[in-house]
Design an enzyme around this catalytic site. Structure first.
Site, PDB file in Angstrom:
ATOM      1  N   ARG A  64      -3.371   1.455  10.856  1.00  0.00           N
ATOM      2  CA  ARG A  64      -4.029   1.042  12.092  1.00  0.00           C
ATOM      3  C   ARG A  64      -3.881   2.178  13.100  1.00  0.00           C
ATOM      4  O   ARG A  64      -2.809   2.788  13.219  1.00  0.00           O
ATOM      5  CB  ARG A  64      -3.372  -0.222  12.671  1.00  0.00           C
ATOM      6  CG  ARG A  64      -3.751  -1.514  11.961  1.00  0.00           C
ATOM      7  CD  ARG A  64      -5.230  -1.884  12.160  1.00  0.00           C
ATOM      8  NE  ARG A  64      -5.591  -3.140  11.514  1.00  0.00           N
ATOM      9  CZ  ARG A  64      -6.068  -3.260  10.275  1.00  0.00           C
ATOM     10  NH1 ARG A  64      -6.247  -2.194   9.517  1.00  0.00           N
ATOM     11  NH2 ARG A  64      -6.387  -4.449   9.792  1.00  0.00           N
ATOM     12  N   GLU A  78     -12.036   1.811  18.013  1.00  0.00           N
ATOM     13  CA  GLU A  78     -13.058   1.908  16.961  1.00  0.00           C
ATOM     14  C   GLU A  78     -14.298   1.171  17.410  1.00  0.00           C
ATOM     15  O   GLU A  78     -14.176   0.077  17.965  1.00  0.00           O
ATOM     16  CB  GLU A  78     -12.536   1.297  15.649  1.00  0.00           C
ATOM     17  CG  GLU A  78     -11.359   2.057  15.079  1.00  0.00           C
ATOM     18  CD  GLU A  78     -10.845   1.489  13.750  1.00  0.00           C
ATOM     19  OE1 GLU A  78     -11.487   0.580  13.186  1.00  0.00           O
ATOM     20  OE2 GLU A  78      -9.801   1.960  13.281  1.00  0.00           O
ATOM     21  N   HIS A  82     -13.049   3.880   9.053  1.00  0.00           N
ATOM     22  CA  HIS A  82     -12.257   2.721   8.599  1.00  0.00           C
ATOM     23  C   HIS A  82     -12.804   2.154   7.278  1.00  0.00           C
ATOM     24  O   HIS A  82     -13.251   1.003   7.215  1.00  0.00           O
ATOM     25  CB  HIS A  82     -12.220   1.635   9.688  1.00  0.00           C
ATOM     26  CG  HIS A  82     -11.035   0.710   9.552  1.00  0.00           C
ATOM     27  ND1 HIS A  82     -10.407   0.121  10.619  1.00  0.00           N
ATOM     28  CD2 HIS A  82     -10.370   0.268   8.459  1.00  0.00           C
ATOM     29  CE1 HIS A  82      -9.414  -0.645  10.198  1.00  0.00           C
ATOM     30  NE2 HIS A  82      -9.376  -0.574   8.867  1.00  0.00           N
ATOM     31  N   ILE A 130       0.840  -1.205   0.000  1.00  0.00           N
ATOM     32  CA  ILE A 130       0.000   0.000   0.000  1.00  0.00           C
ATOM     33  C   ILE A 130       0.874   1.254   0.000  1.00  0.00           C
ATOM     34  O   ILE A 130       0.606   2.213  -0.742  1.00  0.00           O
ATOM     35  CB  ILE A 130      -0.999  -0.026   1.188  1.00  0.00           C
ATOM     36  CG1 ILE A 130      -1.922  -1.247   1.066  1.00  0.00           C
ATOM     37  CG2 ILE A 130      -1.830   1.258   1.232  1.00  0.00           C
ATOM     38  CD1 ILE A 130      -2.796  -1.528   2.271  1.00  0.00           C
TER      39      ILE A 130
HETATM   40  C1  DGY Z   1      -7.419  -4.383   6.259  1.00  0.00           C
HETATM   41  O1  DGY Z   1      -7.695  -5.158   5.341  1.00  0.00           O
HETATM   42  O2  DGY Z   1      -6.551  -4.633   7.091  1.00  0.00           O
HETATM   43  C2  DGY Z   1      -8.149  -3.083   6.314  1.00  0.00           C
HETATM   44  O3  DGY Z   1      -7.917  -2.365   7.436  1.00  0.00           O
HETATM   45  C3  DGY Z   1      -9.620  -3.259   6.042  1.00  0.00           C
HETATM   46  O4  DGY Z   1      -9.718  -3.451   4.707  1.00  0.00           O
END
Ligand code: DGY
Length: 309
Positions: free
Chosen positions: A221, A250, A269, A141
């Protein structure tokens, strides 16, 4: 997919996660679990699941699961990497832009009927084009976030515990130590998993290193950032703004201090929340579970050492 292969019990309330005691109760007789990141699969749950062989998380992150305890019991743990990379990177960018240009705040302003006239000083934000982006965690990501920065002519810095020179070259990111990244970046975007090493990686000390014009984005996170320190830094103007999709607790409680601040964009989220991506994640989680139950190696296994063919 699951009903074709197994007898399935589904928790009946999609927006209310099962309380811990219900999870313990549900796992007692089952061989496989398909869980969400809101389900804590801790040592107690794993001990209760005497017949448990597979835990399939419908998420790439698996900090909700005690993987070490599962591994000790020989239970396969699976996740959903890859399919949500681009969708989550898009969301990180949406947060970055929204926080930089005060989009959510401006929207609230218009809706509240406060807009009187175009004004030279109205809702001044920070430029994104040509700025410096700091990526913490250059995994899938983080790389996708860095690649998008090319379109904005940005200098990209990154910090990670492992350096991968070919990735650095392909995404055009320069490795620096964390304090340097924090000092030099206009935008800091977090993309590390939550582990004991990354918990509160960004706290009061780190926030003071950032520029007063800087924006912090967290779509990884919540626990990676010390929320109290962040709220204080935002209140004191130590940084310009934050864009947050994840929180230490959360759902975010209605009285959370972050909600009193205009310079924070908060989302529930939704990093991977596109129709196509959530469909892919669900299929992948089901596929992992089915493979594990059949005694096959699940395609996305977090603890491969447990699998013996
Ligand atoms: C994950 O996949 O870890 C995300 O936080 C939710 O898609």
């Amino acid at each position: 997919m699951l009903r074709r292969e197994a007898s399935v019990t589904v928790w009946p309330e999609p927006e209310v996660p099962p309380p811990p005691e219900a999870v313990v109760e549900q796992v007692r007789e089952v061989e496989g679990v398909l869980c969400l990141l809101t389900d804590r699969i801790d040592g107690e749950v794993i001990a209760a699941g005497k017949r448990l062989r597979v835990i399939s998380n419908c998420a790439v992150g698996y900090d909700n699961i005690d993987v070490a305890a599962a591994t000790r019991r020989g239970i396969l743990v699976c996740n959903t990497p890859g399919v949500l990379t681009e969708t989550t990177a898009d969301l990180a960018w949406a947060l970055l832009m929204a926080a930089a240009r005060r989009i959510a705040e401006s929207d609230r302003y218009v809706r509240a009927g406060k807009w009187r006239s175009w004004s030279p000083q109205l809702m001044l934000g920070q430029d994104v084009g040509g700025a410096t982006l700091g990526v913490i965690g250059l995994g899938r990501i983080g790389q996708a976030v860095a690649r998008r920065a090319r379109g904005f002519d940005m200098r990209v810095l990154y910090y990670d515990i492992v350096r991968v020179p070919e990735v650095e070259r392909s995404v055009g990111a320069e490795f620096v130590e964390l304090p340097v990244l924090l000092r030099e970046s206009d935008f800091v975007s977090i993309h590390t998993p939550l582990t004991e090493e990354t918990r509160h990686l960004i706290g009061a000390e780190e926030l003071t290193l950032m520029k007063p014009t800087a924006v912090l984005v967290n779509s990884a996170r919540g626990g990676v950032v010390d929320a109290q320190a962040l709220a204080a830094a935002l209140r004191k103007g130590e940084i310009f703004a934050a864009g947050l999709d994840v929180f230490e607790s959360e759902p975010l409680p209605a009285d959370d201090p972050l909600l009193d601040l205009e310079n924070v964009v908060v989302l529930p989220h939704i990093g991977s929340a596109s129709v196509a991506t959530r469909t892919r994640m669900a299929r992948m989680a089901a596929g992992n579970l089915i493979a594990g139950l059949k005694g096959e190696r699940p395609p996305y296994l977090v603890n491969p050492e447990v699998f013996s063919s």
